[in-house]
Design an enzyme around this catalytic site. Structure first.
Site, PDB file in Angstrom:
ATOM      1  N   HIS A  30       0.752  -1.246  -0.109  1.00 18.89           N
ATOM      2  CA  HIS A  30       0.035  -0.042   0.049  1.00 18.89           C
ATOM      3  C   HIS A  30       0.915   1.308   0.012  1.00 18.89           C
ATOM      4  O   HIS A  30       2.032   1.211   0.434  1.00 18.89           O
ATOM      5  CB  HIS A  30      -1.072  -0.044   1.480  1.00 18.89           C
ATOM      6  CG  HIS A  30      -1.780  -0.775   1.157  1.00 18.89           C
ATOM      7  ND1 HIS A  30      -2.591  -1.358   2.288  1.00 18.89           N
ATOM      8  CD2 HIS A  30      -2.249  -2.201   0.565  1.00 18.89           C
ATOM      9  CE1 HIS A  30      -3.612  -2.314   2.110  1.00 18.89           C
ATOM     10  NE2 HIS A  30      -3.033  -2.817   0.597  1.00 18.89           N
ATOM     11  N   GLU A  32       0.710   3.687   2.011  1.00 21.14           N
ATOM     12  CA  GLU A  32       1.452   4.234   3.358  1.00 21.14           C
ATOM     13  C   GLU A  32       2.449   3.430   3.775  1.00 21.14           C
ATOM     14  O   GLU A  32       3.476   3.894   4.380  1.00 21.14           O
ATOM     15  CB  GLU A  32       0.044   4.140   4.193  1.00 21.14           C
ATOM     16  CG  GLU A  32      -0.928   5.076   3.936  1.00 21.14           C
ATOM     17  CD  GLU A  32      -2.019   4.383   3.120  1.00 21.14           C
ATOM     18  OE1 GLU A  32      -3.091   4.989   2.984  1.00 21.14           O
ATOM     19  OE2 GLU A  32      -1.724   3.307   2.642  1.00 21.14           O
ATOM     20  N   CYS A  63      -0.523  -0.834   7.377  1.00 21.31           N
ATOM     21  CA  CYS A  63       0.028   0.335   7.223  1.00 21.31           C
ATOM     22  C   CYS A  63       0.099   1.176   8.474  1.00 21.31           C
ATOM     23  O   CYS A  63       1.354   1.653   8.649  1.00 21.31           O
ATOM     24  CB  CYS A  63      -0.820   1.237   6.695  1.00 21.31           C
ATOM     25  SG  CYS A  63      -0.787   0.488   4.537  1.00 21.31           S
TER      26      CYS A  63
END
Length: 136
Positions: A30, A32, A63
């Site tokens: 992801h 993040e 995350c």
């Protein structure tokens, strides 16, 4: 590029300088978490404790944990995970965990500030997701 429409930036302690930016790569990389790993590789933890990770959506549990371990001191997110879930449903590429980032942070030992959702931006942030998940 066909990637999921999520993004994040890391802002320096001055509140203006963008140190790094990242879009989503895939379901396990992801924006993040990839950005937090990059930050941990490039800046010391005592510096990152004064930085802010700004992201389009509330960070998932994975995350949030990576942000925590990178020692990033503040998270600002635009739209909530619940708002995203309303569009993605049970899509196999976004199997949402119902675990708010504040709950993950509360289980830790570091004082990480969480700001969000920014309700004034919710509609704008949801727009790229409208129809995206149905086309996949």
């Amino acid at each position: 590029m066909g990637r999921h429409p999520f993004g994040a930036v890391l802002v320096a302690p001055d509140g203006e300088t963008v140190l790094a930016e990242q879009g989503n790569i895939n379901t396990v990389n992801h924006a993040e978490s990839t950005l937090a790993r990059h930050a941990a590789d490039n800046w010391p933890g005592d510096y990152l404790a004064h930085c802010t990770l700004v992201t389009t959506f509330e960070p998932c549990a994975m995350c949030t944990g990576t942000i925590y371990w990178a020692n990033i001191g503040r998270i600002v997110y635009g739209a909530s995970e619940a708002a995203l879930l309303s569009l993605t449903g049970n899509h196999e590429e976004n199997p949402t965990l119902s675990l708010p980032c504040r709950e993950v942070i509360a289980r830790g030992q570091k004082p990480i500030e969480v700001i969000g959702p920014v309700t004034e931006l919710t509609d704008e942030l949801l727009e790229p997701h409208r129809g995206f998940w149905q086309r996949r």
